[in-house]
Scaffold this motif. Structure first.
Motif, PDB file in Angstrom:
ATOM      1  N   GLY A 183       1.167  -2.003  -1.932  1.00 14.70           N
ATOM      2  CA  GLY A 183       1.357  -2.059  -3.371  1.00 14.70           C
ATOM      3  C   GLY A 183       1.989  -3.335  -3.892  1.00 14.70           C
ATOM      4  O   GLY A 183       2.370  -3.409  -5.057  1.00 14.70           O
ATOM      5  N   PHE A 184       2.117  -4.377  -3.062  1.00 11.74           N
ATOM      6  CA  PHE A 184       2.731  -5.623  -3.516  1.00 11.74           C
ATOM      7  C   PHE A 184       1.692  -6.539  -4.137  1.00 11.74           C
ATOM      8  O   PHE A 184       0.578  -6.671  -3.630  1.00 11.74           O
ATOM      9  CB  PHE A 184       3.440  -6.346  -2.366  1.00 11.74           C
ATOM     10  CG  PHE A 184       4.844  -5.873  -2.174  1.00 11.74           C
ATOM     11  CD1 PHE A 184       5.902  -6.559  -2.742  1.00 11.74           C
ATOM     12  CD2 PHE A 184       5.100  -4.722  -1.461  1.00 11.74           C
ATOM     13  CE1 PHE A 184       7.195  -6.097  -2.584  1.00 11.74           C
ATOM     14  CE2 PHE A 184       6.385  -4.256  -1.291  1.00 11.74           C
ATOM     15  CZ  PHE A 184       7.447  -4.944  -1.862  1.00 11.74           C
ATOM     16  N   ILE A 185       2.084  -7.166  -5.257  1.00 12.45           N
ATOM     17  CA  ILE A 185       1.232  -8.109  -5.978  1.00 12.45           C
ATOM     18  C   ILE A 185       2.030  -9.390  -6.171  1.00 12.45           C
ATOM     19  O   ILE A 185       3.202  -9.347  -6.538  1.00 12.45           O
ATOM     20  CB  ILE A 185       0.840  -7.587  -7.373  1.00 12.45           C
ATOM     21  CG1 ILE A 185       0.209  -6.199  -7.303  1.00 12.45           C
ATOM     22  CG2 ILE A 185      -0.100  -8.569  -8.071  1.00 12.45           C
ATOM     23  CD1 ILE A 185       0.017  -5.552  -8.668  1.00 12.45           C
ATOM     24  N   VAL A 186       1.390 -10.529  -5.921  1.00 13.32           N
ATOM     25  CA  VAL A 186       1.993 -11.826  -6.239  1.00 13.32           C
ATOM     26  C   VAL A 186       1.157 -12.440  -7.355  1.00 13.32           C
ATOM     27  O   VAL A 186      -0.039 -12.660  -7.191  1.00 13.32           O
ATOM     28  CB  VAL A 186       2.029 -12.767  -5.019  1.00 13.32           C
ATOM     29  CG1 VAL A 186       2.579 -14.139  -5.422  1.00 13.32           C
ATOM     30  CG2 VAL A 186       2.856 -12.179  -3.894  1.00 13.32           C
TER      31      VAL A 186
ATOM     32  N   GLN B   2       6.125  -4.829  -6.866  1.00 12.22           N
ATOM     33  CA  GLN B   2       5.560  -3.699  -6.132  1.00 12.22           C
ATOM     34  C   GLN B   2       5.077  -2.700  -7.168  1.00 12.22           C
ATOM     35  O   GLN B   2       5.769  -2.438  -8.145  1.00 12.22           O
ATOM     36  CB  GLN B   2       6.627  -3.078  -5.222  1.00 12.22           C
ATOM     37  CG  GLN B   2       6.097  -2.116  -4.182  1.00 12.22           C
ATOM     38  CD  GLN B   2       5.838  -0.713  -4.686  1.00 12.22           C
ATOM     39  OE1 GLN B   2       6.503  -0.230  -5.575  1.00 12.22           O
ATOM     40  NE2 GLN B   2       4.843  -0.073  -4.109  1.00 12.22           N
ATOM     41  N   CYS B   3       3.879  -2.180  -6.961  1.00  9.12           N
ATOM     42  CA  CYS B   3       3.262  -1.296  -7.949  1.00  9.12           C
ATOM     43  C   CYS B   3       2.582  -0.137  -7.238  1.00  9.12           C
ATOM     44  O   CYS B   3       1.801  -0.340  -6.309  1.00  9.12           O
ATOM     45  CB  CYS B   3       2.250  -2.105  -8.750  1.00  9.12           C
ATOM     46  SG  CYS B   3       1.321  -1.134  -9.921  1.00  9.12           S
ATOM     47  N   ASP B   4       2.879   1.087  -7.680  1.00 14.91           N
ATOM     48  CA  ASP B   4       2.268   2.265  -7.064  1.00 14.91           C
ATOM     49  C   ASP B   4       0.817   2.469  -7.475  1.00 14.91           C
ATOM     50  O   ASP B   4       0.095   3.219  -6.829  1.00 14.91           O
ATOM     51  CB  ASP B   4       3.075   3.516  -7.412  1.00 14.91           C
ATOM     52  CG  ASP B   4       4.444   3.507  -6.754  1.00 14.91           C
ATOM     53  OD1 ASP B   4       4.598   2.886  -5.690  1.00 14.91           O
ATOM     54  OD2 ASP B   4       5.364   4.131  -7.315  1.00 14.91           O
TER      55      ASP B   4
ATOM     56  N   MET C  33       9.759  -9.549   4.115  1.00 17.54           N
ATOM     57  CA  MET C  33       8.913  -8.856   5.092  1.00 17.54           C
ATOM     58  C   MET C  33       8.554  -7.489   4.533  1.00 17.54           C
ATOM     59  O   MET C  33       9.431  -6.713   4.158  1.00 17.54           O
ATOM     60  CB  MET C  33       9.677  -8.697   6.407  1.00 17.54           C
ATOM     61  CG  MET C  33       8.857  -8.128   7.515  1.00 17.54           C
ATOM     62  SD  MET C  33       7.652  -9.335   8.031  1.00 17.54           S
ATOM     63  CE  MET C  33       6.433  -8.284   8.729  1.00 17.54           C
ATOM     64  N   VAL C  34       7.257  -7.190   4.450  1.00 17.74           N
ATOM     65  CA  VAL C  34       6.759  -5.918   3.936  1.00 17.74           C
ATOM     66  C   VAL C  34       6.002  -5.220   5.056  1.00 17.74           C
ATOM     67  O   VAL C  34       5.045  -5.766   5.598  1.00 17.74           O
ATOM     68  CB  VAL C  34       5.826  -6.123   2.723  1.00 17.74           C
ATOM     69  CG1 VAL C  34       5.265  -4.801   2.241  1.00 17.74           C
ATOM     70  CG2 VAL C  34       6.555  -6.848   1.598  1.00 17.74           C
ATOM     71  N   VAL C  35       6.464  -4.032   5.408  1.00 18.04           N
ATOM     72  CA  VAL C  35       5.825  -3.253   6.472  1.00 18.04           C
ATOM     73  C   VAL C  35       5.165  -2.037   5.833  1.00 18.04           C
ATOM     74  O   VAL C  35       5.813  -1.260   5.134  1.00 18.04           O
ATOM     75  CB  VAL C  35       6.853  -2.804   7.531  1.00 18.04           C
ATOM     76  CG1 VAL C  35       6.172  -1.997   8.633  1.00 18.04           C
ATOM     77  CG2 VAL C  35       7.578  -4.002   8.123  1.00 18.04           C
ATOM     78  N   ALA C  36       3.863  -1.888   6.052  1.00 18.28           N
ATOM     79  CA  ALA C  36       3.104  -0.744   5.537  1.00 18.28           C
ATOM     80  C   ALA C  36       2.684   0.129   6.706  1.00 18.28           C
ATOM     81  O   ALA C  36       2.660  -0.320   7.855  1.00 18.28           O
ATOM     82  CB  ALA C  36       1.879  -1.230   4.775  1.00 18.28           C
ATOM     83  N   THR C  37       2.333   1.384   6.415  1.00 14.01           N
ATOM     84  CA  THR C  37       1.932   2.292   7.484  1.00 14.01           C
ATOM     85  C   THR C  37       0.447   2.240   7.777  1.00 14.01           C
ATOM     86  O   THR C  37       0.006   2.741   8.807  1.00 14.01           O
ATOM     87  CB  THR C  37       2.322   3.742   7.144  1.00 14.01           C
ATOM     88  OG1 THR C  37       1.754   4.086   5.881  1.00 14.01           O
ATOM     89  CG2 THR C  37       3.828   3.884   7.101  1.00 14.01           C
TER      90      THR C  37
END
Length: 107
Positions: free
Chosen positions: A19-22, A39-41, A98-102
């Motif tokens: 959900g991260f946007i730059v 970060q956006c859901d 650092m962004v960790v996604a599942t």
């Protein structure tokens, strides 16, 4: 934070379900803050609506691994993306976000 649609030079998202946007912003003034990381859901909905309203369909990029962004004019940092057993966001030892996604994005 407020910015004009015309100042959006690019939009980057990872290929993960994080959900991260730059938003890459054109800095016209050295005192401007630089790019916007949020970060956006509802990532797909926001990007679809924004790209239509701002006519920016051609500036959206889906990337793998890392996105560089400007903190201020001339100063750069990065958001690094990976997968893990649980989602988390933290400042890594190298100074990057650092962004960790599942999981990876399925769309």
């Amino acid at each position: 934070v407020k910015t004009e649609f015309g100042l959006i030079a690019g939009i980057s998202v990872s290929n993960l379900s994080d959900g991260f946007i730059v938003f890459h912003i054109t800095c016209e003034n050295p005192k401007q803050k630089g790019d916007l990381v949020i970060q956006c859901d509802h990532l797909y909905e926001v990007l679809t609506k924004l790209s239509i309203i701002a006519n920016k369909q051609n500036v959206i990029k889906v990337v793998q691994g890392s996105i560089k962004f400007e903190i201020q004019s001339g100063k750069e940092n990065a958001v690094d993306f990976s997968t893990g057993q649980e989602p988390m966001v933290y400042k890594a030892k190298n100074g990057h976000l650092m962004v960790v996604a599942t999981r990876t994005r399925t769309r």
